[in-house]
Design a protein around this motif. Structure first.
Motif, PDB file in Angstrom:
ATOM      1  N   ALA A  53      -1.495   1.445  12.027  1.00 54.78           N
ATOM      2  CA  ALA A  53      -1.494   2.568  11.085  1.00 54.78           C
ATOM      3  C   ALA A  53      -0.083   3.101  10.871  1.00 54.78           C
ATOM      4  N   LEU A  54       0.681   3.195  11.935  1.00 55.93           N
ATOM      5  CA  LEU A  54       2.064   3.656  11.804  1.00 55.93           C
ATOM      6  C   LEU A  54       2.881   2.690  10.951  1.00 55.93           C
ATOM      7  N   LYS A  55       2.694   1.403  11.141  1.00 59.98           N
ATOM      8  CA  LYS A  55       3.438   0.416  10.359  1.00 59.98           C
ATOM      9  C   LYS A  55       3.075   0.478   8.884  1.00 59.98           C
ATOM     10  N   LEU A  56       1.815   0.799   8.605  1.00 59.80           N
ATOM     11  CA  LEU A  56       1.365   0.891   7.213  1.00 59.80           C
ATOM     12  C   LEU A  56       1.735   2.208   6.556  1.00 59.80           C
ATOM     13  N   GLY A  57       2.158   3.182   7.342  1.00 62.06           N
ATOM     14  CA  GLY A  57       2.476   4.493   6.782  1.00 62.06           C
ATOM     15  C   GLY A  57       1.273   5.372   6.525  1.00 62.06           C
ATOM     16  N   LEU A  58       0.165   5.098   7.196  1.00 64.59           N
ATOM     17  CA  LEU A  58      -0.998   5.975   7.064  1.00 64.59           C
ATOM     18  C   LEU A  58      -0.717   7.313   7.736  1.00 64.59           C
ATOM     19  N   ARG A  59      -1.224   8.372   7.139  1.00 63.80           N
ATOM     20  CA  ARG A  59      -1.019   9.701   7.730  1.00 63.80           C
ATOM     21  C   ARG A  59      -2.143  10.087   8.675  1.00 63.80           C
ATOM     22  N   GLU A  60      -3.324   9.456   8.479  1.00 65.62           N
ATOM     23  CA  GLU A  60      -4.485   9.856   9.280  1.00 65.62           C
ATOM     24  C   GLU A  60      -5.477   8.710   9.318  1.00 65.62           C
ATOM     25  N   ILE A  61      -6.067   8.510  10.497  1.00 67.81           N
ATOM     26  CA  ILE A  61      -7.107   7.501  10.640  1.00 67.81           C
ATOM     27  C   ILE A  61      -8.288   8.104  11.388  1.00 67.81           C
ATOM     28  N   CYS A  62      -9.468   7.605  11.059  1.00 66.69           N
ATOM     29  CA  CYS A  62     -10.678   8.065  11.740  1.00 66.69           C
ATOM     30  C   CYS A  62     -11.469   6.849  12.203  1.00 66.69           C
ATOM     31  N   PHE A  63     -11.653   6.753  13.514  1.00 65.19           N
ATOM     32  CA  PHE A  63     -12.488   5.698  14.071  1.00 65.19           C
ATOM     33  C   PHE A  63     -13.957   6.068  13.862  1.00 65.19           C
ATOM     34  N   THR A  64     -14.731   5.086  13.462  1.00 63.65           N
ATOM     35  CA  THR A  64     -16.145   5.328  13.128  1.00 63.65           C
ATOM     36  C   THR A  64     -16.984   4.191  13.717  1.00 63.65           C
ATOM     37  N   GLN A  65     -17.122   4.200  15.027  1.00 66.15           N
ATOM     38  CA  GLN A  65     -17.882   3.127  15.677  1.00 66.15           C
ATOM     39  C   GLN A  65     -19.351   3.175  15.247  1.00 66.15           C
ATOM     40  N   HIS A  66     -19.970   2.009  15.268  1.00 61.07           N
ATOM     41  CA  HIS A  66     -21.391   1.941  14.938  1.00 61.07           C
ATOM     42  C   HIS A  66     -22.228   2.683  15.973  1.00 61.07           C
ATOM     43  N   TYR A  67     -23.168   3.467  15.463  1.00 64.06           N
ATOM     44  CA  TYR A  67     -24.192   4.078  16.314  1.00 64.06           C
ATOM     45  C   TYR A  67     -25.520   3.853  15.613  1.00 64.06           C
ATOM     46  N   ASP A  68     -26.262   2.874  16.082  1.00 60.16           N
ATOM     47  CA  ASP A  68     -27.487   2.455  15.417  1.00 60.16           C
ATOM     48  C   ASP A  68     -28.549   2.211  16.474  1.00 60.16           C
ATOM     49  N   LEU A  69     -29.659   2.918  16.383  1.00 61.73           N
ATOM     50  CA  LEU A  69     -30.664   2.902  17.437  1.00 61.73           C
ATOM     51  C   LEU A  69     -31.778   1.881  17.229  1.00 61.73           C
ATOM     52  N   MET A  78       0.837  -1.198   0.000  1.00 66.72           N
ATOM     53  CA  MET A  78       0.000   0.000   0.000  1.00 66.72           C
ATOM     54  C   MET A  78       0.868   1.243   0.000  1.00 66.72           C
ATOM     55  N   LYS A  79       0.454   2.254  -0.775  1.00 65.93           N
ATOM     56  CA  LYS A  79       1.165   3.518  -0.794  1.00 65.93           C
ATOM     57  C   LYS A  79       1.153   4.158   0.589  1.00 65.93           C
ATOM     58  N   HIS A  80       2.260   4.780   0.944  1.00 61.83           N
ATOM     59  CA  HIS A  80       2.312   5.501   2.211  1.00 61.83           C
ATOM     60  C   HIS A  80       1.578   6.835   2.078  1.00 61.83           C
ATOM     61  N   GLY A  81       1.147   7.366   3.221  1.00 58.55           N
ATOM     62  CA  GLY A  81       0.558   8.697   3.253  1.00 58.55           C
ATOM     63  C   GLY A  81      -0.930   8.746   3.011  1.00 58.55           C
ATOM     64  N   LEU A  82      -1.590   7.591   2.911  1.00 59.25           N
ATOM     65  CA  LEU A  82      -3.030   7.577   2.714  1.00 59.25           C
ATOM     66  C   LEU A  82      -3.760   7.723   4.051  1.00 59.25           C
ATOM     67  N   ILE A  83      -5.075   7.741   3.986  1.00 56.87           N
ATOM     68  CA  ILE A  83      -5.924   7.880   5.160  1.00 56.87           C
ATOM     69  C   ILE A  83      -6.917   6.727   5.180  1.00 56.87           C
ATOM     70  N   ASP A  84      -7.337   6.329   6.358  1.00 58.99           N
ATOM     71  CA  ASP A  84      -8.422   5.351   6.486  1.00 58.99           C
ATOM     72  C   ASP A  84      -9.496   5.978   7.358  1.00 58.99           C
ATOM     73  N   TYR A  85     -10.642   6.273   6.736  1.00 56.14           N
ATOM     74  CA  TYR A  85     -11.722   6.991   7.400  1.00 56.14           C
ATOM     75  C   TYR A  85     -12.945   6.117   7.673  1.00 56.14           C
ATOM     76  N   HIS A  86     -12.693   4.832   7.917  1.00 63.25           N
ATOM     77  CA  HIS A  86     -13.799   3.966   8.323  1.00 63.25           C
ATOM     78  C   HIS A  86     -13.211   2.792   9.092  1.00 63.25           C
ATOM     79  N   ILE A  87     -13.144   2.955  10.423  1.00 65.54           N
ATOM     80  CA  ILE A  87     -12.478   1.992  11.295  1.00 65.54           C
ATOM     81  C   ILE A  87     -13.367   1.668  12.485  1.00 65.54           C
ATOM     82  N   HIS A  88     -13.560   0.368  12.713  1.00 73.77           N
ATOM     83  CA  HIS A  88     -14.297  -0.102  13.881  1.00 73.77           C
ATOM     84  C   HIS A  88     -13.341  -0.800  14.836  1.00 73.77           C
TER      85      HIS A  88
END
Length: 285
Positions: free
Chosen positions: A29-45, A1-11
């Motif tokens: 994420a550090l090992k993969l070289g990601l620059r930014e991650i966003c945790f997106t836990q489920h919220y479902d009522l 995987m290219k370094h410097g990408l982002i992952d914006y959907h993490i559970h």
């Protein structure tokens, strides 16, 4: 995987269908070289949905979000000298019955990013193999897609979300029932939705989970992404929808190529619900 990408959907393990702590995801994420991650836990009522807190299942409307935010803030502090940006997000299963509660929660917490997907059609989860047959039996692919995009149009018009998640998720298991027809059921149904999204600067997530289910395309497909580009959508986000540490950033090279082939040159990051462009050629450096 290219370094410097982002992952914006993490559970992480706050979501009951996921494993791995926030710290474990940050280390990966550090090992993969990601620059930014966003945790997106489920919220479902929906009545049977739960979150996980300290190993126990708890109601979605309990105080687990406070602990989740605290864990994200601790991770931000612990990793502040690594260059990794860590964002606090949420994946909201949008139901018209719970719009007031959803709006209140989104206002109450300092989320960086909120995804609005559809998981349920007529109280049946179309994202789960054990329930899809209940929704798909007696239907054809076009029937399912008409119903799905009607609901997506309603989600979009709530104005509550930064991006619409895994847009054509019905194909993940729908391919078993309908074959190739399910991949074309969107035709003529997405254009007006995309027009509204473009006018209101609502984003579209490119989600790689379908690769892990044996499909040859992300969600949404490259053809749908091309229509989104033609209709003026500018905001594209990228997420693995990972539910384990090993899935973080999975199949991103494939997804980035499809995004670029659709004509997009940027993906977006978010801070306190405000989007910012990241050029794809810079993301790989």
């Amino acid at each position: 995987m290219k370094h410097g990408l982002i992952d914006y959907h993490i559970h992480s393990d706050y979501s009951i269908d996921a494993t791995g702590t926030i710290v474990e995801f940050c280390d990966r994420a550090l090992k993969l070289g990601l620059r930014e991650i966003c945790f997106t836990q489920h919220y479902d009522l929906e009545p049977l949905e739960r979150a996980r807190l300290h190993g126990r299942l708890v109601p979605m409307d309990s105080d687990w979000l406070d602990y989740y935010l605290d864990d994200v803030n601790k991770a931000r502090d612990a990793y502040k000298n690594t260059g990794l940006k860590i964002k606090f997000g949420v994946e909201v299963g949008c139901s018209q019955r719970y719009l007031k509660e959803i709006e209140k929660t989104l206002e109450q917490y300092s989320f960086d990013y909120a995804i609005g997907p559809i998981h349920y059609l007529d109280e049946t989860r179309i994202s789960e193999p054990t329930e899809t047959w209940l929704r798909f039996r007696g239907q054809n692919a076009r029937d399912v897609c008409r119903r799905y995009y009607l609901e997506i149009g309603r989600v979009v018009k709530t104005g509550l979300f930064d991006a619409i998640g895994h847009l054509d998720i019905y194909k993940k298991y729908g391919a078993r029932y309908f074959g190739e027809d399910i991949f074309y059921g969107y035709e003529g149904l997405v254009e007006s939705i995309f027009d509204y999204m473009a006018s209101n600067n609502i984003g579209l997530e490119v989600n790689t989970q379908c690769f892990r289910k044996g499909l040859s395309e992300p969600s949404p497909s490259g053809e749908i992404l091309k229509i989104a580009k033609e209709r003026g959508i500018r905001v594209i986000t990228l997420g693995s929808d990972c539910h384990s540490v090993a899935q973080l950033g999975m199949d991103f090279d494939k997804a980035v190529q499809i995004i670029e082939d659709a004509g997009f040159q940027h993906i977006y990051t978010f801070t306190l619900r405000k989007g910012e462009e990241l050029k794809l050629d810079l993301a790989s450096k």
